[in-house]
Design an enzyme around this catalytic site. Structure first.
Site, PDB file in Angstrom:
ATOM      1  N   HIS A 277       0.830  -1.198   0.000  1.00  0.00           N
ATOM      2  CA  HIS A 277       0.000   0.000   0.000  1.00  0.00           C
ATOM      3  C   HIS A 277       0.871   1.258   0.000  1.00  0.00           C
ATOM      4  O   HIS A 277       0.906   1.976  -0.989  1.00  0.00           O
ATOM      5  CB  HIS A 277      -1.000   0.026   1.151  1.00  0.00           C
ATOM      6  CG  HIS A 277      -1.894  -1.166   1.204  1.00  0.00           C
ATOM      7  ND1 HIS A 277      -2.689  -1.541   0.143  1.00  0.00           N
ATOM      8  CD2 HIS A 277      -2.113  -2.096   2.180  1.00  0.00           C
ATOM      9  CE1 HIS A 277      -3.357  -2.631   0.449  1.00  0.00           C
ATOM     10  NE2 HIS A 277      -3.023  -3.002   1.675  1.00  0.00           N
ATOM     11  N   ASP A 328      -5.241  -8.271  -3.430  1.00  0.00           N
ATOM     12  CA  ASP A 328      -5.522  -8.050  -2.009  1.00  0.00           C
ATOM     13  C   ASP A 328      -6.805  -8.740  -1.553  1.00  0.00           C
ATOM     14  O   ASP A 328      -6.818  -9.950  -1.353  1.00  0.00           O
ATOM     15  CB  ASP A 328      -5.553  -6.544  -1.749  1.00  0.00           C
ATOM     16  CG  ASP A 328      -5.486  -6.194  -0.276  1.00  0.00           C
ATOM     17  OD1 ASP A 328      -5.612  -7.094   0.567  1.00  0.00           O
ATOM     18  OD2 ASP A 328      -5.304  -5.011   0.051  1.00  0.00           O
TER      19      ASP A 328
END
Length: 465
Positions: A277, A328
């Site tokens: 991220h 994810d």
């Protein structure tokens, strides 16, 4: 036994070349990439069914979360955020049994292959029974994931997660986090157990994932790195970091430094690290992360779904930072969607078009595809960085008769793939992993069985919701 074929077109070193001879050995390692095969080879060898391009590594996956898609899309409190979503995710995770983990991962990995992901980095953090009691074999759930990868044919880097605390300052874990908890020594035991049944090879590798700075202490993080250096040297290290501003602010309160700033100051962050991220970076962190050689692991569809924010991609890539993409939580399982959203987010911020490219490569899709194949390969710790001798024969075969590719030329194939969505498209025809065709004409050999098992597991998990 070796294999030799001709690709009518192949993307080699960022350029499309006609009539490329590809050869690989019994391990699936490329031994020959010939841009000028002889006339005899072009006549005698079989041709692949369409243009060939490298497979895309998926550098961040929580497999079990794929079964949650659509379950959290309602407002449960005055202001929903990542943190309220996490509470719902914990409730779902509490129900999972080994057979559910296996069925969900198997179905998901088949979907990844169909989308053109040829390998996955699995950030695996559900380790114990529902009440937190360890299984007799500590690697039971990780074993289920590895079995699913083997059955589907996808390459995998398994990253067991170190999780100890509920927040900065070694706050005691919550009751609904008990399934995740391990010490560095316990996590090493999981890896050593897995090595017995699934030894590392060209198809699979191992690393470690300290969950986040809030979930581990500085001391345990240091211990985990030292244990990996001793038992799995140079293996990948992935960590969630700077995903939400609440995390950044909590880190500032605890350490008087931002998360990425603190990590860079405390550890020798280098090419083995993947900062997952890394959404909230200031200018100094952008410059230093790029210079470290670490990969920023971007998961655009999940980050958008959770309202995390937008990664400073233009500035980071201008600083020669490395990137890769992952699916994810798997609300989308499509690297093309990740690249598209990566570019579109920057267009909205900067109010420009065609932001993420360079003078040398003005095509956005080509630029981002090449960057993410390279960065994803680095994050995986495996030899999957494109169609080169010594790399694994992981590749996609395109269908140029598909609705989104028809009448396009090599110069626009990738642009059409990424920026042209159409119902019913089957632009990725075949998928090869380690030289084996795992997807043929859009289908996987185990697809019907995997769907049946997945659906049964989903029915059991959702029957009380």
């Amino acid at each position: 036994m070796s294999h030799r074929v001709i690709a009518p077109w192949a993307r080699i070193d960022h350029v499309w070349h006609p009539h490329v001879l590809l050869g690989w050995d019994h391990n699936g390692t490329l031994t020959e990439v010939n841009l000028a095969p002889t006339a005899q080879d072009r006549i005698a060898l079989p041709y692949l069914a369409g243009p060939v391009m490298p497979g895309m590594p998926n550098l961040h996956s929580h497999a079990f979360q794929s079964a949650m898609a659509g379950l959290t899309e309602y407002r449960g409190q005055a202001q929903d955020s990542f943190w309220s979503w996490r509470d719902l995710m914990y409730r779902f995770a509490a129900k999972l049994q080994p057979e559910h983990i296996a069925a969900i991962a198997h179905w998901l990995y088949i979907q990844m292959l169909k989308a053109g992901y040829t390998s996955v980095c699995e950030f695996h953090y559900v380790h114990h029974q529902s009440d937190g009691t360890p299984y007799a074999c500590s690697s039971t759930l990780a074993h289920a994931v590895m079995q699913a990868a083997q059955q589907s044919g996808i390459g995998i880097t398994l990253l067991p997660v170190l999780y100890q605390y509920s927040g900065f300052g070694a706050q005691a874990p919550r009751a609904d986090q008990e399934r995740f908890l391990n010490s560095p020594d316990q996590l090493l035991q999981i890896l050593l157990e897995l090595q017995k049944d699934f030894p590392a090879n060209a198809q699979r590798a191992y690393g470690v994932a300290p969950h986040s700075l809030r979930a581990v202490s500085p001391e345990s993080l240091q211990q985990m790195v030292q244990l990996m250096d001793a038992h799995f040297p140079n293996s990948p290290i992935h960590i969630h970091i700077a995903e939400q501003m609440a995390e950044v602010n909590a880190c500032m309160a605890q350490h008087q430094q931002r998360p990425v700033e603190w990590l860079l100051n405390q550890f020798d962050v280098d090419q083995r690290w993947c900062l997952v991220h890394a959404t909230h970076l200031n200018s100094s962190e952008i410059r230093r992360t790029a210079a470290s050689g670490a990969v920023a692991g971007l998961c655009l569809t999940t980050e958008a779904n959770l309202g995390d924010g937008l990664f400073p991609a233009q500035a980071y890539l201008a600083a020669h930072g490395r990137i890769g993409v992952g699916s994810d939580s798997h609300i989308a399982v499509d690297w093309r969607a990740e690249l598209r959203l990566l570019e579109y987010g920057q267009r909205l911020i900067h109010q420009q078009r065609n932001v993420l490219c360079s003078e040398q490569q003005p095509s956005v899709a080509d630029y981002l595809f090449d960057a993410c194949v390279s960065g994803g390969a680095q994050a995986s710790g495996r030899a999957i960085n494109g169609l080169y001798v010594g790399q694994q024969a992981d590749f996609l075969v395109l269908n140029t008769d598909d609705v989104i590719l028809a009448e396009h030329t090599p110069e626009t194939w990738l642009s059409a793939l990424v920026f042209n969505e159409r119902a019913g498209s089957l632009a990725i025809r075949d998928v090869y992993v380690a030289g084996c065709p795992v997807i043929k004409q859009g289908r996987h050999a185990h697809e019907d069985e995997a769907w049946h098992n997945y659906r049964n597991s989903l029915n059991h998990l959702l029957q009380n919701d």
